[in-house]
Motif scaffolding. Structure first.
Motif, PDB file in Angstrom:
ATOM      1  N   ARG A   8     -21.211  10.785  34.779  1.00 34.88           N
ATOM      2  CA  ARG A   8     -20.969  10.413  33.383  1.00 34.88           C
ATOM      3  C   ARG A   8     -19.562   9.873  33.168  1.00 34.88           C
ATOM      4  NH1 ARG A   8     -17.612  13.702  30.722  1.00 34.88           N
ATOM      5  NH2 ARG A   8     -17.586  15.926  31.142  1.00 34.88           N
ATOM      6  N   GLY A   9     -18.787   9.782  34.237  1.00 37.61           N
ATOM      7  CA  GLY A   9     -17.433   9.244  34.123  1.00 37.61           C
ATOM      8  C   GLY A   9     -16.424  10.274  33.647  1.00 37.61           C
ATOM      9  N   GLY A  10     -16.639  11.520  34.033  1.00 35.88           N
ATOM     10  CA  GLY A  10     -15.751  12.597  33.612  1.00 35.88           C
ATOM     11  C   GLY A  10     -14.316  12.426  34.084  1.00 35.88           C
ATOM     12  N   ILE A  11     -14.128  11.713  35.170  1.00 33.50           N
ATOM     13  CA  ILE A  11     -12.782  11.403  35.661  1.00 33.50           C
ATOM     14  C   ILE A  11     -12.523   9.938  35.324  1.00 33.50           C
ATOM     15  CG2 ILE A  11     -11.294  11.215  37.674  1.00 33.50           C
ATOM     16  CD1 ILE A  11     -13.030  13.441  38.954  1.00 33.50           C
ATOM     17  N   PHE A  12     -11.515   9.706  34.524  1.00 36.70           N
ATOM     18  CA  PHE A  12     -11.228   8.340  34.092  1.00 36.70           C
ATOM     19  C   PHE A  12      -9.735   8.208  33.816  1.00 36.70           C
ATOM     20  CE2 PHE A  12     -11.929  10.823  30.336  1.00 36.70           C
ATOM     21  CZ  PHE A  12     -11.003  10.357  29.414  1.00 36.70           C
ATOM     22  N   GLU A  13      -9.258   6.989  33.783  1.00 33.64           N
ATOM     23  CA  GLU A  13      -7.870   6.702  33.420  1.00 33.64           C
ATOM     24  C   GLU A  13      -7.763   6.801  31.907  1.00 33.64           C
ATOM     25  OE1 GLU A  13      -4.090   6.223  33.321  1.00 33.64           O
ATOM     26  OE2 GLU A  13      -5.079   6.238  35.271  1.00 33.64           O
ATOM     27  N   PRO A  33     -10.973   2.335  19.127  1.00 35.97           N
ATOM     28  CA  PRO A  33     -10.663   3.515  19.942  1.00 35.97           C
ATOM     29  C   PRO A  33     -10.627   3.166  21.427  1.00 35.97           C
ATOM     30  CG  PRO A  33     -12.961   3.552  19.323  1.00 35.97           C
ATOM     31  CD  PRO A  33     -12.331   2.369  18.612  1.00 35.97           C
ATOM     32  N   PHE A  34      -9.903   3.953  22.178  1.00 30.93           N
ATOM     33  CA  PHE A  34      -9.854   3.773  23.626  1.00 30.93           C
ATOM     34  C   PHE A  34     -11.224   4.071  24.224  1.00 30.93           C
ATOM     35  CE2 PHE A  34      -8.734   5.476  27.916  1.00 30.93           C
ATOM     36  CZ  PHE A  34      -8.286   4.296  28.454  1.00 30.93           C
ATOM     37  N   ARG A  35     -11.854   5.165  23.757  1.00 35.44           N
ATOM     38  CA  ARG A  35     -13.210   5.545  24.159  1.00 35.44           C
ATOM     39  C   ARG A  35     -13.962   6.000  22.920  1.00 35.44           C
ATOM     40  NH1 ARG A  35     -13.465   9.697  28.856  1.00 35.44           N
ATOM     41  NH2 ARG A  35     -15.328   8.562  29.403  1.00 35.44           N
ATOM     42  N   TRP A  36     -15.232   5.673  22.843  1.00 33.93           N
ATOM     43  CA  TRP A  36     -16.085   6.110  21.744  1.00 33.93           C
ATOM     44  C   TRP A  36     -17.259   6.851  22.369  1.00 33.93           C
ATOM     45  CZ3 TRP A  36     -20.093   2.670  18.918  1.00 33.93           C
ATOM     46  CH2 TRP A  36     -20.692   3.380  17.886  1.00 33.93           C
ATOM     47  N   LYS A  37     -17.160   8.175  22.384  1.00 35.85           N
ATOM     48  CA  LYS A  37     -18.216   8.993  22.972  1.00 35.85           C
ATOM     49  C   LYS A  37     -19.273   9.255  21.914  1.00 35.85           C
ATOM     50  CE  LYS A  37     -17.383  11.475  26.368  1.00 35.85           C
ATOM     51  NZ  LYS A  37     -17.031  12.252  27.512  1.00 35.85           N
ATOM     52  N   VAL A  38     -20.496   8.905  22.228  1.00 33.89           N
ATOM     53  CA  VAL A  38     -21.620   9.108  21.315  1.00 33.89           C
ATOM     54  C   VAL A  38     -22.547  10.124  21.963  1.00 33.89           C
ATOM     55  CG1 VAL A  38     -23.573   8.022  20.161  1.00 33.89           C
ATOM     56  CG2 VAL A  38     -21.415   6.768  20.418  1.00 33.89           C
ATOM     57  N   PHE A  39     -22.673  11.286  21.288  1.00 34.90           N
ATOM     58  CA  PHE A  39     -23.484  12.380  21.799  1.00 34.90           C
ATOM     59  C   PHE A  39     -24.801  12.484  21.041  1.00 34.90           C
ATOM     60  CE2 PHE A  39     -19.095  13.706  22.527  1.00 34.90           C
ATOM     61  CZ  PHE A  39     -19.132  14.064  23.859  1.00 34.90           C
TER      62      PHE A  39
END
Length: 127
Positions: free
Chosen positions: A115-120, A10-16
């Motif tokens: 938290r990096g809410g703004i990203f490419e 995946p491009f990003r793997w968000k783990v909550f």
């Protein structure tokens, strides 16, 4: 799980970390969900993150990071304020406009940025 994530790439793997919110997922009267048995403490969450830290896509979001760093809207276009441990609807965007409605959101702009809410969000296409 590392092998499966590597295969998916995946491009990003968000783990909550599971976040309990009163009136939403604590198993109380009238609540549709009960997530209490899914809760882990911060140390358990960090241990999971450590086990998967070699994944470059990993974006960990423990409760204290995520709770107020998202904007949530309900079906009446009201921002939901989760800062008090529940989902409290504010005034509708349709009635007061976005700028005024945002004042009810409990949104933490600094935490959003941290938290990096703004990203490419685009990934180059494989040719």
């Amino acid at each position: 799980m590392n092998d499966q994530i590597a295969a998916l790439d995946p491009f990003r793997w968000k783990v909550f970390q599971v976040l309990l919110l009163e009136g939403e997922n604590m198993g109380g009267e009238g609540e549709l969900r009960d997530a209490r048995n899914l809760c882990i403490d911060r140390a358990q969450f960090e241990a999971f993150i450590d086990r998967h830290s070699d994944r470059p896509q990993l974006i960990p979001e423990p409760n204290d990071v995520m709770q107020n760093s998202y904007l949530l809207l309900d079906e009446e276009l009201r921002f939901l304020d989760c800062s008090g441990g529940g989902k409290v609807p504010g005034r509708s965007i349709l009635e007061v406009g976005v700028d005024v409605a945002l004042m009810d959101a409990g949104f933490d702009q600094n935490m959003f940025n941290e938290r990096g809410g703004i990203f490419e969000w685009r990934r180059p296409r494989d040719e």
